[in-house]
Design an enzyme around this catalytic site. Structure first.
Site, mmCIF file in Angstrom:
data_model
loop_
_atom_site.group_PDB
_atom_site.id
_atom_site.type_symbol
_atom_site.label_atom_id
_atom_site.label_comp_id
_atom_site.label_asym_id
_atom_site.label_seq_id
_atom_site.Cartn_x
_atom_site.Cartn_y
_atom_site.Cartn_z
ATOM 1 N N SER A 201 8.470 2.189 -2.288
ATOM 2 C CA SER A 201 9.919 2.508 -2.469
ATOM 3 C C SER A 201 10.586 1.727 -2.723
ATOM 4 O O SER A 201 11.429 1.613 -3.651
ATOM 5 C CB SER A 201 9.388 4.203 -2.604
ATOM 6 O OG SER A 201 9.001 4.668 -2.934
ATOM 7 N N SER A 202 11.621 1.604 -1.233
ATOM 8 C CA SER A 202 12.309 1.135 -1.352
ATOM 9 C C SER A 202 12.667 -0.066 -1.255
ATOM 10 O O SER A 202 13.041 -1.302 -2.217
ATOM 11 C CB SER A 202 12.998 0.754 0.548
ATOM 12 O OG SER A 202 11.857 0.459 1.077
ATOM 13 N N ALA A 203 11.388 -0.900 -1.831
ATOM 14 C CA ALA A 203 11.425 -2.220 -2.142
ATOM 15 C C ALA A 203 11.330 -2.043 -3.380
ATOM 16 O O ALA A 203 12.112 -3.536 -4.055
ATOM 17 C CB ALA A 203 9.411 -3.027 -1.451
ATOM 18 N N PRO B 123 0.923 -1.304 0.240
ATOM 19 C CA PRO B 123 -0.173 -0.228 -0.034
ATOM 20 C C PRO B 123 1.161 1.409 0.023
ATOM 21 O O PRO B 123 2.314 1.440 0.302
ATOM 22 C CB PRO B 123 -0.573 -0.111 1.467
ATOM 23 C CG PRO B 123 -1.149 -1.638 1.982
ATOM 24 C CD PRO B 123 0.221 -1.828 1.022
ATOM 25 N N ARG B 124 0.674 2.271 -0.945
ATOM 26 C CA ARG B 124 1.548 3.745 -0.830
ATOM 27 C C ARG B 124 0.878 4.295 0.164
ATOM 28 O O ARG B 124 -0.111 4.166 1.059
ATOM 29 C CB ARG B 124 0.411 4.136 -2.080
ATOM 30 C CG ARG B 124 1.217 3.680 -3.474
ATOM 31 C CD ARG B 124 1.018 4.445 -4.643
ATOM 32 N NE ARG B 124 2.007 5.700 -4.407
ATOM 33 C CZ ARG B 124 1.987 6.707 -5.251
ATOM 34 N NH1 ARG B 124 1.496 6.669 -6.710
ATOM 35 N NH2 ARG B 124 2.504 8.074 -5.206
ATOM 36 N N GLY C 195 3.641 4.093 4.742
ATOM 37 C CA GLY C 195 4.969 3.885 5.780
ATOM 38 C C GLY C 195 5.549 2.082 6.035
ATOM 39 O O GLY C 195 6.332 2.189 6.833
ATOM 40 N N ASP D 149 14.716 1.318 6.195
ATOM 41 C CA ASP D 149 13.944 -0.348 6.072
ATOM 42 C C ASP D 149 15.186 -1.364 4.647
ATOM 43 O O ASP D 149 15.168 -1.940 4.652
ATOM 44 C CB ASP D 149 12.632 0.670 4.888
ATOM 45 C CG ASP D 149 11.798 1.674 5.539
ATOM 46 O OD1 ASP D 149 11.570 1.816 6.878
ATOM 47 O OD2 ASP D 149 11.384 2.366 5.001
#
Length: 625
Positions: free
Chosen positions: A395-397, A387-388, A391, A442
Site C-alpha cells: 500500500s505504501s509503495a 504480493p498482498r 507485510g 516502510d
C-alpha cells in the site's frame, strides 16, 4: 474582496525599441501598452490576469489603474473583454517623470473607490509561464494567515537576484522574515523572488497613505520599497506563498529581453502540454531488524528490494482521471459466485482509494505549506506486483509512487517537500485518510531506498521534526532469502492490541520496544563488522521477542510453520513486516537448497532477495540558453 490590477507604468524603453525595430515584425504593436502585449500563446498579458480573477465568487469588484497616456487602449480592451469601463481608474499622468509610482496608483484607487475590503493586488504587465494558477487557492491561504500575503517564486539560474525583490521565508510558519528590494551581491543567499502579487487585509490599507506621506521621492513609491518597509520595519506580519512558475515584469526591459522570456515561457508551456507520461516506481521492502518498533518510537534497519514494486504513471489530460486497475479494482465479474470468491480473497479495497487519498492529501499539503498549484489536470494510473497482505509494504509503495508523480507533474522539489518529511506525508495519507494502522519504516525506505538505519525516538522527533535516517553500505549484507504465504489472510490483525497497550504505558510493551531498538543498534554494529553470525542471532531474537509480545494466536500457524522450517535448515528467520512472509539468510549453500525445496513443498513462495540500491533521481533545472 477587491482586486486591483496596476497597468499605469510609463516605461518607454521597450516601446521605443518596438517602434525602431528594423524588420517591422512589431509594427502592429507600436504605442501598445506593455500589459496589452502578446504573452504565452499570443494572448495579451492582461487577458491572462483577467481570466484568473474574473470570478464573482471571490471578488466583488476588479479595478484597473492606468495612466492618461494609455487610457484609451485599456478602454478599448475593456469593451472587447466584458470588463466594466467604469472600473478603469485614470491616474492623470502622461510622462515617466510625472508618474505617481505603483504605491501612489494603489492609493489613488483606494481613495477614489473608497475601498474598505481586503484587496488582492497584481501588476498586469507581468509575463509568466502558466496562467492557470488557482487564484482561489491563493485567497484561501491568505484567509488562514493572520497577516498579509506576498507571492514569490524560485528564480531561474540565469536570473540575477540584484534586479528583483528577494524574500527570506521561515520554513515552519512561511512568514517572510526579510525583504530585500534589489539587494547587493552578498546581502542574501535567497533565490526567492517576490513579484507585485499581494493580498492585503483591510486594516492594513491605512499604511499606504502613511507610507506615501513619509516617502515623497517617487523612486521610493514602488511596491518593492513599500513591502521592504512592511516586512522589515513595521510590526505587521507578511506571509509568503510560492507559485511553481516564473514571472517577468515587462517594465524597463529591452525588446531582446521580452522576446527571450516570451519564447522561454512559451516553450515551457508547450513542453507541459506535450509532455510524455511520467512513471515513478517504489519498491517493496524488508525490515531487517527492529520492527515493529518503528511505530513505537523505536529503531529499525530496513532494505529496499527489487523483487517487487509498485508504479504510478501520470500524464496531462483535459479532465482529472484516476484509472482503476483491471485486476486490483474490479468492477465487472463473471457471476455472483465469481464476485464472492474475489471479494473473499482480495477484500473490498484496491489501489484506487490510495491514489485518490494521495491526491487529496497532496493538494491539502501544498495549500497548508503556501504552495499554489497551477490548474493542470492529469490522468493517473497504477500497477503493482507486490504480493498482498504479506507485510512487504504494498500500500505504501503505491502511495509513494503516486506522491512522486504529483511532485514531478507540479514541479514540487525536495526544497518544497523536504525528503525527511516525505515519509510522514505518506503515513498521513494512509492513517488520516484511510485509517490504515502503520509505522514510518516502510515509507522511509521507499523514499530513501537502499539500506537505511532509522531512529524514531521522541527526542529526535522533537529536535528536528522527523526521525534520523542514515544510509548504510549495502555490501555489508549477507545474501538473503524471502518466503511468503501464497494465499494469506489479512495481515493487519498482527497489530492486535499492542498499540492500545503502548498508549496506556503497558510496561511489557514499553520494555519490548526498547529491546527492539537495542537489537537494531547491535545489528548495525554486527553489519559494520560483517559479523553475520551475530546478525543471525539478533534476527532470531527479534522474532522470538515479537512472538512473546503478540502471542501465537496473532502470529498465526502458517507464519510459525515458516519460521520453524527455516530454523530446521540452519537459517535465521523473522518477519520482514507485519506477517505473512519471513526473511533470513543461510550461511551454508547446501542447507539453502534444502530450505528452498522444503518451503516450496509446503506450498510457500520462495525467492532470493535482490537488494535495490538508492536510485539517483535528478530533476533537470530549467535554464535559458
Amino acid at each position: 474582496m477587491i482586486c486591483v490590477i496596476l497597468v499605469a507604468g510609463h516605461g518607454k524603453h521597450l516601446e521605443c525599441e518596438i517602434k525602431n525595430e528594423a524588420s517591422g515584425r512589431y509594427s502592429n504593436l507600436e504605442g501598445v501598452p506593455k500589459a496589452l502585449l502578446p504573452g504565452v500563446g499570443g494572448k495579451k498579458l492582461l487577458d491572462f490576469w483577467w481570466a484568473a480573477v474574473n470570478t464573482r465568487q471571490v471578488f466583488n469588484e476588479v479595478y484597473l489603474v492606468t495612466n492618461a497616456d494609455k487610457y484609451k487602449y485599456f478602454e478599448r480592451w475593456a469593451t472587447a473583454n466584458d470588463f466594466p469601463v467604469e472600473n478603469i481608474i485614470n491616474d492623470g499622468t502622461t510622462t515617466y517623470s510625472g508618474r505617481l509610482g505603483s504605491v501612489g496608483d494603489f492609493d489613488l484607487v483606494l481613495r477614489n473607490k473608497k475601498i474598505e475590503d481586503d484587496v488582492l493586488l497584481v501588476a498586469g504587465d507581468m509575463l509568466f509561464q502558466d496562467h492557470k494558477f488557482d487564484v482561489l487557492q491563493v485567497v484561501h491561504y491568505f484567509r488562514k494567515k493572520p497577516g498579509e500575503l506576498a507571492i514569490y517564486y524560485e528564480m531561474e539560474e540565469t536570473e540575477s537576484s540584484t534586479t528583483r525583490g528577494i524574500v527570506e521565508v521561515c520554513p515552519t510558519t512561511n512568514r517572510i522574515t526579510k525583504f530585500y528590494e534589489k539587494p547587493r551581491e552578498g546581502d542574501t543567499k535567497s533565490r526567492l523572488a517576490s513579484v507585485v502579487f499581494y493580498c492585503f487585509q483591510k486594516q492594513t490599507l491605512n499604511t499606504v497613505s502613511q507610507y506615501l506621506s513619509d516617502h515623497l521621492e517617487v523612486d521610493q513609491r514602488c511596491f518593492g520599497k513599500y513591502m521592504q518597509y512592511l516586512v522589515n520595519d513595521s510590526n505587521i506580519p507578511v506571509y509568503g506563498m510560492k507559485l511553481p512558475t516564473g514571472f517577468q515584469l515587462i517594465g524597463q526591459v529591452s525588446l531582446a529581453d521580452y522576446e527571450k522570456w516570451l519564447s522561454y515561457f512559451s516553450d515551457k508551456k508547450s513542453n507541459q502540454r506535450t509532455q510524455q507520461p511520467y512513471t515513478a516506481k517504489a519498491y517493496a521492502r524488508i525490515g531487517l531488524i527492529g520492527n515493529p518498533s518503528d511505530g513505537f518510537n523505536g529503531k529499525t534497519i530496513s532494505l529496499s528490494i527489487r523483487n517487487f514494486w509498485s508504479e504510478a504513471t501520470i500524464v496531462e489530460s483535459r479532465d482529472l482521471v484516476l484509472v482503476p486497475h483491471p485486476l486490483n479494482d474490479p468492477t465487472e465479474f463473471g457471476s455472483l459466485g465469481d464476485l464472492h470468491v474475489i471479494s473473499r480473497k482480495e477484500g473490498y479495497f484496491g489501489g484506487l482509494r490510495l491514489l485518490q487519498a494521495t491526491c487529496k492529501k497532496f493538494y491539502q499539503y501544498c495549500s497548508e505549506q503556501g504552495i499554489a498549484l497551477p490548474k493542470r489536470n492529469f490522468t493517473l494510473k497504477y500497477d503493482t506486483n507486490i504480493p498482498r497482505q504479506v507485510g512487504l509494504a504494498g500500500s505504501s509503495a503505491i502511495v509513494t509512487a503516486t506522491m512522486q508523480c504529483l511532485m514531478h507533474f507540479f514541479d514540487i522539489t525536495d526544497l518544497d517537500m523536504k525528503k525527511p518529511l516525505q515519509p510522514q506525508f505518506i503515513l498521513d495519507v494512509e492513517m488520516e485518510e484511510l485509517f490504515i494502522n502503520a509505522g514510518l519504516q516502510d515509507r522511509v525506505i521507499q523514499v530513501y531506498e537502499g539500506l537505511v538505519y532509522m531512529d524514531f525516538s521522541t527526542e529526535i522527533f522533537k529536535a528536528q521534526g522527523h526521525g534520523d535516517y542514515q544510509p548504510l553500505d549495502m555490501d555489508l549484507l549477507p545474501s538473503m532469502w524471502l518466503a511468503y504465504i501464497r494465499n494469506p489472510s489479512d495481515s493487519g490483525k498482527i497489530h492486535n492490541n499492542v498499540s492500545e497497550r503502548w498508549r496506556n504505558g503497558d510496561s511489557e510493551v514499553m520494555e519490548a520496544m526498547a529491546t527492539f531498538a537495542q537489537l537494531t543498534d547491535q545489528a548495525r554494529q554486527a553489519l559494520e563488522t560483517k559479523d553475520h553470525n551475530k546478525l543471525r542471532e539478533l534476527m532470531d531474537d527479534n522474532f522470538d521477542l515479537r512472538r512473546k509480545l503478540y502471542g501465537d494466536d496473532v502470529i498465526g500457524a502458517e507464519n510459525l510453520q515458516m519460521v520453524n522450517l527455516a530454523r530446521q535448515h540452519g537459517s535465521c528467520a523473522k518477519f520482514p513486516g507485519s506477517g505473512g512472509a519471513v526473511i533470513g539468510f543461510c550461511p551454508d549453500a547446501d542447507n539453502l537448497k534444502h530450505l528452498k525445496k522444503a518451503f516450496q513443498s509446503e506450498g510457500f513462495v520462495f525467492c532470493d532477495v535482490s537488494p535495490n540500491p538508492p536510485q539517483v533521481k535528478t530533476r533537470k533545472n530549467s535554464q535559458l540558453s
